[in-house]
Design an enzyme around this catalytic site. Structure first.
Site, PDB file in Angstrom:
ATOM      1  N   SER A  99       0.954  -1.137   0.019  1.00  0.00           N
ATOM      2  CA  SER A  99      -0.055  -0.048  -0.156  1.00  0.00           C
ATOM      3  C   SER A  99       0.695   1.203  -0.061  1.00  0.00           C
ATOM      4  O   SER A  99       0.967   1.984   0.790  1.00  0.00           O
ATOM      5  CB  SER A  99      -0.842   0.025   1.246  1.00  0.00           C
ATOM      6  OG  SER A  99      -0.075   0.112   2.421  1.00  0.00           O
TER       7      SER A  99
ATOM      8  N   HIS B  52      -3.235  -5.973   2.622  1.00  0.00           N
ATOM      9  CA  HIS B  52      -2.377  -6.902   3.228  1.00  0.00           C
ATOM     10  C   HIS B  52      -3.005  -8.502   3.542  1.00  0.00           C
ATOM     11  O   HIS B  52      -2.269  -9.308   4.013  1.00  0.00           O
ATOM     12  CB  HIS B  52      -1.838  -6.432   4.404  1.00  0.00           C
ATOM     13  CG  HIS B  52      -0.656  -5.328   4.378  1.00  0.00           C
ATOM     14  ND1 HIS B  52      -0.357  -4.597   5.510  1.00  0.00           N
ATOM     15  CD2 HIS B  52      -0.269  -4.777   3.346  1.00  0.00           C
ATOM     16  CE1 HIS B  52       0.520  -3.477   4.889  1.00  0.00           C
ATOM     17  NE2 HIS B  52       0.402  -3.695   3.614  1.00  0.00           N
TER      18      HIS B  52
ATOM     19  N   GLN C 230      -6.524  -1.339   7.363  1.00  0.00           N
ATOM     20  CA  GLN C 230      -5.413  -2.262   6.970  1.00  0.00           C
ATOM     21  C   GLN C 230      -4.755  -3.081   8.307  1.00  0.00           C
ATOM     22  O   GLN C 230      -4.293  -4.228   8.097  1.00  0.00           O
ATOM     23  CB  GLN C 230      -4.396  -1.521   6.292  1.00  0.00           C
ATOM     24  CG  GLN C 230      -3.075  -2.226   5.997  1.00  0.00           C
ATOM     25  CD  GLN C 230      -2.060  -1.398   5.138  1.00  0.00           C
ATOM     26  OE1 GLN C 230      -2.305  -1.027   3.882  1.00  0.00           O
ATOM     27  NE2 GLN C 230      -1.099  -0.851   5.633  1.00  0.00           N
ATOM     28  N   GLU C 231      -4.568  -2.256   9.101  1.00  0.00           N
ATOM     29  CA  GLU C 231      -3.877  -2.909  10.610  1.00  0.00           C
ATOM     30  C   GLU C 231      -4.529  -2.506  12.048  1.00  0.00           C
ATOM     31  O   GLU C 231      -4.962  -1.348  12.124  1.00  0.00           O
ATOM     32  CB  GLU C 231      -2.331  -2.169  10.447  1.00  0.00           C
ATOM     33  CG  GLU C 231      -1.600  -2.312   9.272  1.00  0.00           C
ATOM     34  CD  GLU C 231      -0.219  -1.698   9.237  1.00  0.00           C
ATOM     35  OE1 GLU C 231       0.332  -1.276  10.151  1.00  0.00           O
ATOM     36  OE2 GLU C 231       0.518  -1.710   8.185  1.00  0.00           O
TER      37      GLU C 231
ATOM     38  N   GLU D 292       1.843  -9.447   7.178  1.00  0.00           N
ATOM     39  CA  GLU D 292       2.906  -8.949   8.274  1.00  0.00           C
ATOM     40  C   GLU D 292       2.771  -9.892   9.526  1.00  0.00           C
ATOM     41  O   GLU D 292       3.057  -9.347  10.698  1.00  0.00           O
ATOM     42  CB  GLU D 292       2.429  -7.421   8.609  1.00  0.00           C
ATOM     43  CG  GLU D 292       2.742  -6.475   7.425  1.00  0.00           C
ATOM     44  CD  GLU D 292       2.648  -5.077   7.991  1.00  0.00           C
ATOM     45  OE1 GLU D 292       1.880  -4.906   8.781  1.00  0.00           O
ATOM     46  OE2 GLU D 292       2.995  -4.136   7.140  1.00  0.00           O
TER      47      GLU D 292
ATOM     48  N   ASP E 287      -3.816   1.216  11.546  1.00  0.00           N
ATOM     49  CA  ASP E 287      -3.316   1.907  10.599  1.00  0.00           C
ATOM     50  C   ASP E 287      -4.621   1.606   9.491  1.00  0.00           C
ATOM     51  O   ASP E 287      -4.636   0.726   9.017  1.00  0.00           O
ATOM     52  CB  ASP E 287      -2.083   1.353  10.170  1.00  0.00           C
ATOM     53  CG  ASP E 287      -1.602   2.012   8.741  1.00  0.00           C
ATOM     54  OD1 ASP E 287      -2.116   2.974   8.212  1.00  0.00           O
ATOM     55  OD2 ASP E 287      -0.586   1.558   8.181  1.00  0.00           O
TER      56      ASP E 287
ATOM     57  N   GLU F 127      -3.114   5.791  12.135  1.00  0.00           N
ATOM     58  CA  GLU F 127      -2.034   6.128  11.029  1.00  0.00           C
ATOM     59  C   GLU F 127      -2.980   6.386   9.663  1.00  0.00           C
ATOM     60  O   GLU F 127      -3.994   5.452   9.664  1.00  0.00           O
ATOM     61  CB  GLU F 127      -1.234   5.103  10.894  1.00  0.00           C
ATOM     62  CG  GLU F 127      -0.185   5.004   9.932  1.00  0.00           C
ATOM     63  CD  GLU F 127       0.824   4.044   9.889  1.00  0.00           C
ATOM     64  OE1 GLU F 127       0.972   3.372  11.063  1.00  0.00           O
ATOM     65  OE2 GLU F 127       1.401   3.669   8.782  1.00  0.00           O
TER      66      GLU F 127
ATOM     67  N   ASP G  63       1.723   8.440   7.429  1.00  0.00           N
ATOM     68  CA  ASP G  63       2.719   7.516   6.615  1.00  0.00           C
ATOM     69  C   ASP G  63       2.740   7.838   4.837  1.00  0.00           C
ATOM     70  O   ASP G  63       3.487   8.585   4.555  1.00  0.00           O
ATOM     71  CB  ASP G  63       2.174   6.001   6.654  1.00  0.00           C
ATOM     72  CG  ASP G  63       2.855   5.184   5.812  1.00  0.00           C
ATOM     73  OD1 ASP G  63       3.886   5.313   5.166  1.00  0.00           O
ATOM     74  OD2 ASP G  63       2.384   3.991   5.764  1.00  0.00           O
TER      75      ASP G  63
ATOM     76  N   LYS H 149       9.892   5.420   7.216  1.00  0.00           N
ATOM     77  CA  LYS H 149      10.502   4.168   6.216  1.00  0.00           C
ATOM     78  C   LYS H 149      11.571   4.596   5.413  1.00  0.00           C
ATOM     79  O   LYS H 149      11.250   5.374   4.282  1.00  0.00           O
ATOM     80  CB  LYS H 149       9.001   3.793   5.375  1.00  0.00           C
ATOM     81  CG  LYS H 149       7.912   3.217   6.175  1.00  0.00           C
ATOM     82  CD  LYS H 149       6.863   3.012   5.096  1.00  0.00           C
ATOM     83  CE  LYS H 149       5.814   2.139   6.012  1.00  0.00           C
ATOM     84  NZ  LYS H 149       4.256   2.304   5.159  1.00  0.00           N
TER      85      LYS H 149
ATOM     86  N   HIS I  64       8.790  -0.874   9.514  1.00  0.00           N
ATOM     87  CA  HIS I  64       9.040  -2.106   8.314  1.00  0.00           C
ATOM     88  C   HIS I  64       8.179  -1.547   6.901  1.00  0.00           C
ATOM     89  O   HIS I  64       7.548  -0.638   7.246  1.00  0.00           O
ATOM     90  CB  HIS I  64       8.779  -3.322   8.935  1.00  0.00           C
ATOM     91  CG  HIS I  64       7.279  -3.521   9.009  1.00  0.00           C
ATOM     92  ND1 HIS I  64       6.727  -4.923   9.403  1.00  0.00           N
ATOM     93  CD2 HIS I  64       6.327  -2.580   9.315  1.00  0.00           C
ATOM     94  CE1 HIS I  64       5.437  -4.698   9.386  1.00  0.00           C
ATOM     95  NE2 HIS I  64       5.219  -3.486   9.549  1.00  0.00           N
ATOM     96  N   ARG I  65       8.211  -2.484   6.176  1.00  0.00           N
ATOM     97  CA  ARG I  65       7.338  -2.315   5.061  1.00  0.00           C
ATOM     98  C   ARG I  65       6.791  -4.050   4.969  1.00  0.00           C
ATOM     99  O   ARG I  65       7.035  -4.800   5.642  1.00  0.00           O
ATOM    100  CB  ARG I  65       7.938  -2.399   3.477  1.00  0.00           C
ATOM    101  CG  ARG I  65       8.774  -1.027   3.210  1.00  0.00           C
ATOM    102  CD  ARG I  65       7.933   0.109   3.655  1.00  0.00           C
ATOM    103  NE  ARG I  65       6.786   0.512   2.869  1.00  0.00           N
ATOM    104  CZ  ARG I  65       6.674   1.255   1.875  1.00  0.00           C
ATOM    105  NH1 ARG I  65       7.558   2.017   1.522  1.00  0.00           N
ATOM    106  NH2 ARG I  65       5.402   1.229   1.354  1.00  0.00           N
ATOM    107  N   SER I  66       5.348  -4.047   4.169  1.00  0.00           N
ATOM    108  CA  SER I  66       4.792  -5.312   4.213  1.00  0.00           C
ATOM    109  C   SER I  66       5.575  -6.276   3.561  1.00  0.00           C
ATOM    110  O   SER I  66       5.414  -7.525   3.829  1.00  0.00           O
ATOM    111  CB  SER I  66       3.323  -5.065   3.718  1.00  0.00           C
ATOM    112  OG  SER I  66       3.471  -4.434   2.090  1.00  0.00           O
TER     113      SER I  66
ATOM    114  N   LYS J   6       7.421  -0.050  14.271  1.00  0.00           N
ATOM    115  CA  LYS J   6       6.228  -0.941  13.787  1.00  0.00           C
ATOM    116  C   LYS J   6       6.898  -1.934  12.914  1.00  0.00           C
ATOM    117  O   LYS J   6       7.588  -1.507  12.047  1.00  0.00           O
ATOM    118  CB  LYS J   6       5.264   0.170  12.982  1.00  0.00           C
ATOM    119  CG  LYS J   6       3.842  -0.447  12.844  1.00  0.00           C
ATOM    120  CD  LYS J   6       2.986   0.206  12.196  1.00  0.00           C
ATOM    121  CE  LYS J   6       3.226   0.302  10.476  1.00  0.00           C
ATOM    122  NZ  LYS J   6       1.936   0.815   9.919  1.00  0.00           N
TER     123      LYS J   6
HETATM  124  P1  PGA Z   1       3.261  -1.110   3.129  1.00  0.00           P
HETATM  125  O1  PGA Z   1       2.197  -1.004   4.345  1.00  0.00           O
HETATM  126  O2  PGA Z   1       4.429  -1.715   3.541  1.00  0.00           O
HETATM  127  O3  PGA Z   1       2.309  -2.121   2.143  1.00  0.00           O
HETATM  128  O4  PGA Z   1       3.124   0.426   2.413  1.00  0.00           O
HETATM  129  C1  PGA Z   1       2.753  -0.698   5.731  1.00  0.00           C
HETATM  130  C2  PGA Z   1       1.928   0.490   6.243  1.00  0.00           C
HETATM  131  O5  PGA Z   1       1.108   1.123   5.330  1.00  0.00           O
HETATM  132  O6  PGA Z   1       2.187   1.143   7.183  1.00  0.00           O
HETATM  133 ZN    ZN Z   2       0.934   2.827   7.051  1.00  0.00          ZN
END
Ligand code: PGA
Ligand code: ZN
Length: 428
Positions: A44, A157, A165-166, A209, A246, A289, A316, A341, A369-371, A392
């Site tokens: 994402s 994800h 998403q999270e 993740e 998130d 987020e 983000d 990131k 991190h990243r996914s 995270k």
């Molecule tokens: P991404 O997701 O690494 O797929 O961008 C992580 C996030 O959105 O924090």
């Molecule tokens: Zn994010």
């Protein structure tokens, strides 16, 4: 000092946690220091991130190969930095930016550039015989990050219908990182049992993740499950293990119609704001987020105004670790925390600049991190080096996630009495 000079640079194609090719770079110094870095990849992604260069050749890896980025390191960057003093990280990063010459690193690829930038820092640290966090952060580096663990995965994800998403748990009630990890794992086990009994065996499959990806549809279903799991593990959800979200709202924003598709409904941004305000009243949520899509600084300002005394609002996709976008946010009061990131911006120095700008303006910093990840643990060291206070890096499952936790456990052990775990203080 001859020993710090770069004597070897080589890139190769390796794999990330989704089985996609990614760039690995190895840098060595004359003093026999070695650094190997692997570049992560998002799903994402923010629209304003630095460019991840992919080959687009359908005959290899479905077009996802990174041989062009690899060749850019081996044929363009390597000859330019041979003999460079590896301790001059900022000068090296500047040189990489100049070699590329584009605003979003699209010529050489942010994946090529970041691989070199990180591998160089590791090689310099190794030449000095220092752990990376101490090389980067010096004697001040001693704050262990509070983990924001994504234990229910939705959005892009996971193969379920959760819009957000999270769903994160935040073990603020611990007095050390080690204890925080234990508490979070215990909640993770309870969640697994609960999901299995309520939704069946398929519910405990994990997403990108490491969080579970249960067949839920509603935001509140996921939050209820987290609160249940926290209580079953014997913790207080108000003071010991709190919650974070998130939303990654760009992924459910319908730009043509100007609405957010959440939980089966079309919401205006005013309705989405009300939705978040209700959730914050109903659940012990301390961090949200990307509550709105990445261009709506104004909506970020609005929610920050409304919630700033009790909730951390994190940018983000909004900021993409870019000082220009962060400055714009600071000017109008959009968000009060930066998600950091390294691959969104493409060099270590620029990521550190973003963190420093955020901190100077009272914004929290969460190293992330990243996914799509690898076993590379640079972000664990970076979180401690910056005294960021938060990280995270996923659920306590899947090796590419636990690699970061295990590295942090090692760092805390290494710091001994000097280590500080900030707990709930991160939100003050
Ligand atoms: P991404 O997701 O690494 O797929 O961008 C992580 C996030 O959105 O924090
Ligand atoms: Zn994010």
């Amino acid at each position: 000092m001859e020993e710090f000079k770069i004597s070897f640079v080589k890139a190769r194609e390796a794999l990330d946690s989704r089985g996609n090719p990614t760039v690995e770079v190895e840098v060595r110094t004359k003093g026999r220091g070695q650094g190997i870095a692997l570049v992560p990849a998002g799903a994402s992604k923010g629209a304003h991130e630095a460019l991840e260069l992919r080959d687009g050749d359908p005959r290899r890896f479905k077009g996802r190969g990174v041989l062009r980025a690899v060749n850019n390191v081996n044929n363009i960057i390597a000859p330019a930095i041979m003999g460079f003093d590896s301790r001059r990280q900022r000068a090296l990063d500047r040189l990489l930016i100049t070699l590329d010459g584009t605003p979003n690193k699209s010529k050489l690829g942010a994946n090529a550039i970041l691989g070199v930038s990180l591998a160089n820092a590791k090689a310099a640290a190794d030449t000095m015989k220092l752990p990376l966090f101490q090389y980067l952060g010096g004697a001040r580096a001693r704050v262990m990050p509070v983990p924001l663990m994504n234990i229910i995965n939705g959005g892009k994800h996971a193969g379920n219908e959760l819009s957000l998403q999270e769903f994160l748990i935040i073990p603020v009630g611990a007095d050390s990182f080690r204890e925080a990890i234990r508490m979070a794992c215990e909640v993770y086990y309870e969640l697994k049992d609960y999901l299995k009994s309520k939704y069946g065996l398929l519910a405990i499959n994990v997403g990108d993740e490491g969080g579970f990806a249960p067949p839920m549809k509603l935001t509140r279903e996921a939050l209820d499950a987290l609160v249940k799991a926290i209580k079953s593990a014997g913790y207080d959800p108000e003071t010991q293990v709190v919650l974070g979200l998130d939303a990654a709202a760009s992924s459910f924003y319908d730009e043509d119609r100007g609405v957010y598709k959440v939980d089966g409904q079309d919401l205006t941004k005013e309705q989405l704001l009300e939705f978040y305000l209700d959730l914050v009243d109903e659940y012990p949520i301390k961090s949200i987020e990307d509550p709105f899509y990445e261009e709506d600084f104004e909506a970020f300002r609005e929610i920050t105004q409304r919630l700033k005394d009790k909730v951390q609002i994190v940018g983000d996709d909004l900021f993409v670790t870019n000082v220009k976008r962060l400055r714009r946010g600071i000017e109008i009061g959009a968000a009060n925390a930066l998600l950091l990131k390294v691959n969104q911006i493409g060099t270590l120095s620029e990521a550190i600049d973003a963190a420093e700008l955020a901190m100077k303006n009272g914004y929290n910093v969460i190293v992330s991190h990243r996914s799509g990840e690898t076993e590379d643990t640079t972000i664990a060291d970076l979180a401690v080096a910056l005294n960021a206070g938060q990280i995270k890096t996923g659920a306590p499952a899947r090796g590419e996630r636990t690699a970061k936790y295990n590295r942090l456990l090692r760092i805390e052990d290494y710091l001994g009495e000097e280590a500080v775990y900030p707990g709930m203080r991160i939100f003050k």
